[in-house]
Write a protein that holds these residues in place. Structure first.
Motif, short mmCIF file in Angstrom:
data_model
loop_
_atom_site.label_atom_id
_atom_site.label_comp_id
_atom_site.label_asym_id
_atom_site.label_seq_id
_atom_site.Cartn_x
_atom_site.Cartn_y
_atom_site.Cartn_z
N ARG A 66 2.40 -3.28 9.90
CA ARG A 66 1.53 -2.20 10.41
C ARG A 66 2.35 -1.23 11.26
O ARG A 66 2.14 -0.02 11.20
N ILE B 273 4.19 0.98 8.94
CA ILE B 273 3.27 1.96 8.35
C ILE B 273 3.08 3.14 9.31
O ILE B 273 3.04 4.30 8.90
N SER B 274 2.98 2.82 10.60
CA SER B 274 2.72 3.87 11.59
C SER B 274 3.98 4.65 11.97
O SER B 274 3.89 5.71 12.60
N ASN B 275 5.14 4.14 11.61
CA ASN B 275 6.42 4.79 11.95
C ASN B 275 7.31 4.85 10.71
O ASN B 275 8.34 4.19 10.64
N PRO B 276 6.89 5.63 9.72
CA PRO B 276 7.52 5.51 8.41
C PRO B 276 8.89 6.16 8.25
O PRO B 276 9.62 5.79 7.34
N MET C 86 1.18 3.64 1.84
CA MET C 86 1.79 3.99 3.12
C MET C 86 3.19 3.42 3.25
O MET C 86 4.02 3.96 3.98
N ALA D 205 0.38 9.12 9.04
CA ALA D 205 0.99 7.80 8.98
C ALA D 205 0.30 6.87 9.97
O ALA D 205 0.19 7.19 11.15
N GLY D 206 -0.16 5.74 9.49
CA GLY D 206 -0.79 4.79 10.38
C GLY D 206 -1.78 3.93 9.62
O GLY D 206 -1.99 4.13 8.43
N THR D 207 -2.36 2.97 10.34
CA THR D 207 -3.36 2.11 9.74
C THR D 207 -4.74 2.73 9.99
O THR D 207 -4.85 3.70 10.74
N PHE E 172 -8.77 8.01 7.21
CA PHE E 172 -7.95 7.54 8.34
C PHE E 172 -8.09 8.53 9.51
O PHE E 172 -7.52 9.61 9.49
N ALA F 2 -3.03 -2.84 5.88
CA ALA F 2 -3.16 -1.38 6.04
C ALA F 2 -4.26 -1.02 7.03
O ALA F 2 -4.54 0.16 7.25
N PRO G 83 0.83 -1.20 0.00
CA PRO G 83 0.00 0.00 0.00
C PRO G 83 0.87 1.26 0.00
O PRO G 83 2.04 1.21 0.40
#
Lengths: 401, 261
Positions: free
Chosen positions: A183, A186-189, A28, B178-180, B211, B56, A26
């Motif tokens: 995941r 994704i949250s800590n890119p 992200m 940024a995040g799911t 989101f 995601a 994805p």
């Protein structure tokens, strides 16, 4: 060992191995993966990187690992067997070859935190180890089921200062730990690097991990030449969950058709029992964890929950390069049951004084099945040691008394 | 004309897109929930095709996916459920959202055919690589009248935003932070700056923010610099909590609560 044409078994410029591979992520994750793709070869091929990588493999990991002629096992099986002793690496498995490489990449990308997934816990321990060595924060996702069956490795990771987070979704094993690690990324890119533990995931991970593990076959070539006068074995055996030790053991032999490559998959209780992780026997092409590969799935494309006695092989896919080796027939894939693996583990322990990891035992279990003749040279990648599996082995001690 | 195109010609602000998982909470709730959302005034609806490994997505949507799969939901069942909605008075634009593997296993051309047959207007396939879309999927989507939506995040480079905008024809899905999905994004100055920055690019497609949008305040903040916003996890939580006989009223109240005018 060089070829003029590009190898059909190595990654192409677009990140594919034939129809397999690619980066199905994805948006992200796109910037992270792109950053890695744009930089990994430049970083790895840099002379200073190579110097530091080689030095750590020598002085910290303890490489080269021995290539050991297993005489009693050879006599028992009726062929000539050499064991590539990756179990003697620091932390007890080949996994650290990759984590050393990736932590050096992460440093050069300016990352301060490391996230990883783990199945048997060997990759988690190897990641926690290099994070301690380099002073980076370490978060490891591990399936709840695996936390129970690989307790000693959980405690090792904690002792090394890592945070172990249970993955509670799905089958609560390696697949789900991988989802959770993705995941987290994704949250800590921006400040985090994801150290994938196998030759799976989006390009460039399968290629990068295979390059770091290729030290295994580079050493086999030298050692075999020294001990037997020939650089190529007749057979080369390794177990495949995601397939990183196999990718490393096969690497320099991929374009040597005289070397028969054998990959051992976990059949669990048997491929027709519904409790299996034999991906090539049960799977079909699809997309898993960012790559086009072969995976176990339902007719509707839902990923199937795998089963194996061995946490490190309890994965519904294989790396895209292995999918290509299977599809082209370059490697033979064999399905080994829990029982066959246990038999092989006890056999090696009693004949050679080496307790192998349950994962590795699947590769050993192929030995009587490959039709090797007495003078054939067979190399088995002894990917890890069995200390972590002692609780499982102990349950079966009576059967093998 | 494609219903998405019509919508964005008619409406250029405060567009509300609501996501829900097909086959959730019960297998045959898909069409009733869709009808209730249309009646409540949602401008478009995004139907999620459940998947075993939705990387995601955060916990709320993961659980709804698992429950839908446990209910027996499949891609084929979804098309059966949707087969006559356009004859039964469903006029709202519909997007299907899902991970690529179930679509690939169904067969991409057959999937596109079925989408057109039941009246789906567009697709969001978050793990479809752009180059694979360009090479293999774009002609099929065009042939079957399906518009495509691409995601953009705060980390997406301006050059790539433009590339995505050039290839998208539904809208651009702006991931707020940024995040799911379901993360508690507060619509802070960083998010505002990112939405302004994107607005300044002057994209050719409409933009919808998703989101972390869950209520009137976050909807208003998200819509300030964009065409509208997308609500997913908060709506899934509502579906979990609302009793079956009070669901239609709860959905009415929810949509009115998010966009109180």
């Amino acid at each position: 060992m060089t070829t003029t044409a590009p190898s059909p078994y190595q990654v192409d410029a677009a990140g594919y191995y034939g129809p397999f591979g690619g980066a199905y992520v994805p948006e992200m994750l796109y910037p992270n993966v792109e950053e890695l793709r744009n930089n990994y070869l430049k970083i790895i091929e840099d002379a200073e990187f190579q110097r530091e990588f080689t030095q750590l493999l020598t002085d910290y990991v303890g490489r080269p690992t021995p290539l050991f002629l297993a005489q009693r096992l050879s006599a028992e099986i009726g062929t000539t067997i050499y064991l590539k002793r990756e179990d003697l690496c620091h932390t007890g498995a080949h996994k650290i070859n990759n984590t050393i490489g990736q932590i050096l990449v992460a440093q050069r990308l300016g990352k301060r935190r490391i996230v990883a997934e783990t199945g048997a816990g060997q990759h988690g321990v190897a990641t926690a180890t290099v994070c301690a060595l380099m002073g980076l924060e370490c978060i490891v996702y591990m399936g709840e089921v695996d936390i129970e069956r690989q307790r000693p490795n959980v405690d090792r990771m904690r002792m090394l200062g890592a945070k172990v987070v249970p993955a509670k979704s799905g089958s609560r094993t390696l697949k789900d730990a991988t989802n959770e690690a993705m995941r987290h990324w994704i949250s800590n890119p921006t400040d985090t690097h994801y150290i994938i533990g196998s030759v799976v995931g989006p390009h460039p991970y399968p290629d990068m991990v295979a390059r770091f593990q290729s030290v295994i076959s580079a050493e086999i070539i030298r050692q075999l030449l020294h001990q037997t006068g020939r650089a190529t074995p007749d057979f080369l055996l390794a177990c495949v969950g995601g397939g990183s030790n196999a990718a490393g053991a096969f690497y320099h032999y991929l374009d040597e058709p005289s070397v028969r490559l054998v990959a051992a998959e976990a059949a669990g209780q048997g491929i027709d029992t519904g409790h299996s992780a034999a991906t090539t026997a049960l799977g079909k092409p699809g997309i898993l964890h960012g790559a086009s590969t072969i995976l176990m799935q339902t007719a509707d494309g839902q990923v199937t929950e795998p089963y194996s006695i061995s946490a490190g092989l309890d994965y519904p896919g294989i790396g895209p390069q292995h999918a290509q080796l299977f599809a082209t027939g370059r490697a033979d894939f064999m399905s080994i049951t829990d029982k066959q693996a246990l038999d092989a583990a006890f056999q090696l322990s009693r004949l050679e004084g080496i307790i192998p990891a349950l994962e590795t035992a699947h590769a050993l279990a192929c030995l009587p099945l490959i039709g090797a003749k007495k003078d054939d040279v067979v190399v088995v990648c002894l990917s890890g040691r069995g200390d972590k599996d002692l609780a499982t082995y102990t349950k079966h001690l009576e059967e093998y008394a | 004309m494609n219903r998405l195109t019509q919508l964005f010609q008619r409406k250029t602000a405060d567009v509300l897109n609501v996501y829900f998982t097909a086959g959730f909470p019960q297998l045959h709730d898909t069409v009733p929930v869709l009808q209730a959302l249309q009646d409540a005034g949602a401008d478009l609806v995004e139907i999620g095709m459940p998947y075993s490994d939705p990387v995601a997505d955060g916990e709320t949507i993961q659980r709804s996916n698992q429950q839908a799969l446990d209910n027996g939901m499949t891609v084929a069942t979804l098309f059966e459920q949707l087969h006559d909605i356009r004859q039964q008075g469903i006029t709202v634009p519909i997007l299907l959202m899902g991970y690529l593997n179930p679509v690939v296993q169904f067969g991409i051309e057959r999937f596109c055919q079925q989408c057109q047959a039941v009246g789906v207007d567009g697709l969001i396939l978050p793990d479809l690589p752009l180059e694979v879309y360009e090479r293999e999927y774009r002609p099929l989507f065009a042939q079957y009248g399906l518009q495509v939506v691409f995601l953009v995040t705060p980390q997406t480079s301006p050059a790539r935003v433009r590339q995505l905008d050039a290839l998208a024809d539904g809208f651009i899905y702006l991931v707020a932070a940024a995040g799911t999905t379901g993360a508690q994004t507060d619509m802070n100055a960083d998010v505002d700056a990112y939405l302004r920055r994107t607005q300044a690019l002057g994209l050719r497609n409409p933009t919808l923010v998703g989101f972390g949008i869950s209520d009137a305040a976050s909807f208003a903040a998200a819509s300030r610099h964009t065409t509208g916003a997308i609500i997913g996890s908060a709506f899934i939580r509502l579906l979990q909590q609302a009793p079956a006989d009070g669901r239609t009223a709860a959905i009415q109240e929810f949509v009115r609560g998010v966009r109180p005018h």
